[in-house]
Design an enzyme around this catalytic site. Structure first.
Site, short mmCIF file in Angstrom:
data_model
loop_
_atom_site.label_atom_id
_atom_site.label_comp_id
_atom_site.label_asym_id
_atom_site.label_seq_id
_atom_site.Cartn_x
_atom_site.Cartn_y
_atom_site.Cartn_z
N PHE A 1 0.87 -1.34 -0.07
CA PHE A 1 0.13 0.04 0.04
C PHE A 1 0.88 1.33 0.11
CE2 PHE A 1 -2.42 -3.51 2.43
CZ PHE A 1 -3.37 -3.45 1.23
N LYS B 1 -5.09 2.19 -17.54
CA LYS B 1 -4.82 3.41 -16.67
C LYS B 1 -4.28 3.24 -15.16
CE LYS B 1 -7.85 6.75 -18.84
NZ LYS B 1 -8.77 7.71 -18.84
N GLU C 1 -5.26 2.17 -6.91
CA GLU C 1 -5.44 3.25 -5.90
C GLU C 1 -6.75 3.93 -6.22
OE1 GLU C 1 -1.26 4.80 -4.83
OE2 GLU C 1 -1.34 4.01 -6.74
MO1 MOS Z 1 1.24 3.47 -3.63
S1 MOS Z 1 0.84 4.63 -2.07
O1 MOS Z 1 1.68 4.26 -4.84
O2 MOS Z 1 2.57 2.45 -3.31
#
Ligand code: MOS
Length: 694
Positions: free
Chosen positions: A236, A656, A660
């Site tokens: 993450f 794309k 996230e």
């Molecule tokens: Mo993610 S926060 O772009 O690893």
């Protein structure tokens, strides 16, 4: 064989390439790498927030049976300084934040190492620390740029005047909490020195990125450092850049005379050593005409950074991209504190930055008496509001409309606090979502045919649980014109061609583009007669359209919320998102990314908060018993859909990025639904029950 009529592998949902190895326990994660006679390291962390170590007593620890050595600032191997203050561990007695590494025990077993670490006694000279985050501080400063290298402040027209003159205005302050990444697999590293150099088996989002960060600090040529990460249990963002423990493992292994060293951070240690999302304060101003058309839009952000290393979250950035308005302003100011270093957390900038503005849009909809879906559609820009460039593709309106249909938005009674069912106020809300398309030219891949006639595809990518093993295999199969079963993918090793991190939702863009480039030139070079031993390597070039189009994914998030009329208990029975994120390579793994992001957004909305005690400088609820992350009982129906979007400009696959965008806007949709349910406008995350009982 090359099959022109072969159905495309992209767009289908084969089972995960790595699935069988994972479910049968045969997929080695970093800590499980079989190495000979490993020793184990356990960190010792500072218990003051600022000052210096004046004495460190290691006798009791060293006396324990099984302890091999204790590293301290007095005896640790030398590191290069001035490169990355977060990584320069044990080089000086100075303490810059509570939890910083001030020592480590190396022992025969992890249990002994941990016990001995508790026996290391440290004397400090305390200095006064300052960990108080507040937007009212007088020493806030303006960073040169915000992440990754964007303008700190932007301004068009005259927001102040436009807000004053607007017939409808919303001016309010919104806050998001400090939150911590908690991947299932903690941060672990196995370090091995041998005659060839250093090997790090690391739980990381990017093998080459870790090598590039760590080698110079260790004073090594990157060529003698190998980083290996075949399987990773989540990141993450917390595994997207090198943190101190990685250097610690390398230092410890330097002291064990060739014995490998294993390091696994505890859950509690992760709360000070692997980054976190900064708390934010967002002052949002919206001005509009009575029809809801924006005349002014301002977002002024205050957030924190660590005094030893700057991290400037780009919270004001999404507001630059989503809606049209002639007068606009965004600013960022930082409070530099004696705290651990903030870092990446899923959709940095975009995720917190779509909370304030998207709740403000809901407030504006109410002020204008316009449906909040319609308000957003009315403010759809024709081009990128910041640069004036056309969008390579943009289907926010399609997402809003399809989402409204699927969710049953038409049946909604617009009045707040109108529906009470069995003692629960019930409401629904909407928010927009967006995430940029990032690309790193220079990503490299190799295609070759093995002696047994199989296609091998080699690239230093990392699958942190996203499905990259599978998606890249599908992309390679189509690019080579062969069935996916004939493609053997190799990832997760710096011995493979250079590739950027699994971060910024850019994995498929970068790695997929490199694989397509290598496969295409392989086919051109060898034609239909390619055979064992043939090999070709190619790198991605700069996307020629990158300067001509704004490239972003968009989405619309819908939430149903129930708030208990007596207790304020808040529940989210339903989330529904529709996303326009280009081509979807693998619907099964994509759906998992999107619903996973939405679930993490629910968790951010209702639960997640790192409670920081500024008297002592640490997170009080630093474990999973007290830092609550949404569990199955908190999460009910979560549906993700996507638009059929064809974008010829983003990359050869038309993708794309989907890692996230699922978390962006979720919390705002829930807050807006909670307002619709109760009539109470909660502008501060997380939305705990007390905030509905005032
Ligand atoms: Mo993610 S926060 O772009 O690893």
């Amino acid at each position: 064989m090359t099959g022109l009529l072969r159905p495309s592998a992209v767009g289908r949902s084969p089972v995960r390439v790595d699935g069988p190895a994972k479910v049968t326990g045969r997929a080695p994660y970093a800590y499980e790498q079989p190495v000979r006679e490993p020793a184990y390291v356990h960190p010792v962390q500072a218990t003051i927030a600022r000052g210096r170590v004046t004495a460190i007593h290691t006798g009791a620890a060293l006396a324990l049976d099984g302890v091999l050595t204790v590293l301290t600032p007095e005896n640790a191997p030398h590191l290069e300084r001035g490169i990355d203050p977060e990584l320069e561990i044990l080089q000086s007695p100075d303490v810059a934040f509570r939890g910083q590494l001030v020592g480590a025990v190396v022992a025969e077993t992890p249990e002994v190492a941990r016990q001995a670490a508790g026996l290391v006694r440290i004397e400090y000279e305390r200095a006064e620390h300052d960990c108080v985050f507040s937007a009212d501080r007088t020493d806030l400063y303006r960073p040169e740029v915000v992440n990754p290298s964007l303008p700190t402040d932007t301004s068009d027209g005259d927001v102040g005047t436009a807000l004053r003159d607007a017939e409808r205005t919303v001016v309010a302050t919104y806050t998001t909490a400090m939150t911590h990444n908690n991947p299932m697999e903690p941060h672990t590293t196995v370090a091995v020195w041998d005659d060839d150099g250093l090997t790090l088996y690391d739980s990381t989002q990017g093998v080459h990125a870790m090598r590039e960060s760590v080698a110079p600090v260790l004073g090594l040529d990157p060529g003698v450092v190998r980083v290996v990460a075949p399987y990773v249990g989540g990141g993450f963002g917390s595994k997207g850049t090198a943190h101190a423990h990685l250097v610690l493992a390398a230092l410890a292994a330097k002291r064990t005379a060739g014995r490998p060293v294993k390091l696994a951070l505890t859950r509690q240690q992760m709360f000070s050593l692997v980054g976190y999302r900064t708390p934010t304060v967002q002052r949002v101003g919206l001005g509009a005409d009575p029809d809801g058309r924006l005349t002014a839009l301002s977002v002024d952000v205050v957030e924190q950074t660590a005094r030893i290393k700057e991290f400037a979250e780009q919270t004001g950035v999404p507001a630059r991209k989503v809606y049209a308005a002639p007068n606009r302003r965004t600013t960022h100011r930082l409070a530099a504190l004696d705290v651990p270093v903030p870092s990446w957390m899923r959709a940095p900038g975009e995720c917190p930055g779509m909370f304030g503005p998207e709740v403000a849009m809901d407030e504006l909809a109410q002020a204008c008496d316009i449906d909040p879906v319609e308000l957003r559609i009315r403010n759809e820009p024709e081009t990128d509001p910041e640069t004036g460039l056309p969008f390579s593709s943009r289907d926010l309106v399609g997402c809003l409309r399809e989402g409204a249909d699927r969710f049953g938005w038409r049946r909604r009674d617009p009045r707040p606090r109108a529906r009470l069912e069995d003692g629960w106020w019930v409401g629904t809300g909407v928010a927009s979502s967006t995430y940029p398309v990032h690309a790193s030219p220079g990503t490299t891949a190799t295609v070759r045919i093995s002696p047994d006639g199989r296609y091998e595809v080699l690239i230093g990518a990392v699958d942190i649980g996203t499905g990259a093993w599978t998606a890249l295999t599908q992309i390679a199969a189509d690019a080579l014109g062969v069935p996916a079963e004939d493609v053997h993918l190799h990832i997760g090793d710096t011995d493979l061609p250079e590739a950027p991190v699994a971060g910024g939702s850019s994995g498929t863009t970068n790695w997929g583009s490199a694989i397509v480039a290598a496969a295409r030139s392989f086919r051109e070079k060898y034609g239909p007669d390619a055979g064992p031993g043939d090999e070709h390597t190619a790198s991605t070039a700069e996307n020629p359209f990158a300067q001509r189009y704004a490239m972003r994914a968009f989405g619309a998030q819908f939430a149903e919320v129930r708030v208990h009329a007596d207790t304020g208990e808040i529940r989210v029975p339903r989330l529904l998102g529709v996303f326009a994120a280009g081509r979807i390579v693998n619907p099964r793994t994509a759906r998992s990314q999107l619903t996973g992001g939405m679930t993490m957004g629910l968790s951010m909305a209702l639960h997640e908060e790192s409670v920081f005690d500024d008297r002592f400088g640490f997170v009080v609820n630093h474990d999973l018993a007290e830092y609550h992350i949404a569990t199955c009982a908190d999460v009910r129906s979560v549906e993700a859909y996507w638009r059929d979007e064809h974008d010829p400009y983003v990359n050869p696959m038309g993708t794309k990025g989907i890692g996230e965008i699922g978390i962006v806007g979720t919390a705002a949709a829930i807050a807006n639904a909670a307002h619709h349910a109760t009539g109470a406008r909660v502008r501060d995350l997380p939305m705990t029950p007390d905030k509905f009982c005032e």
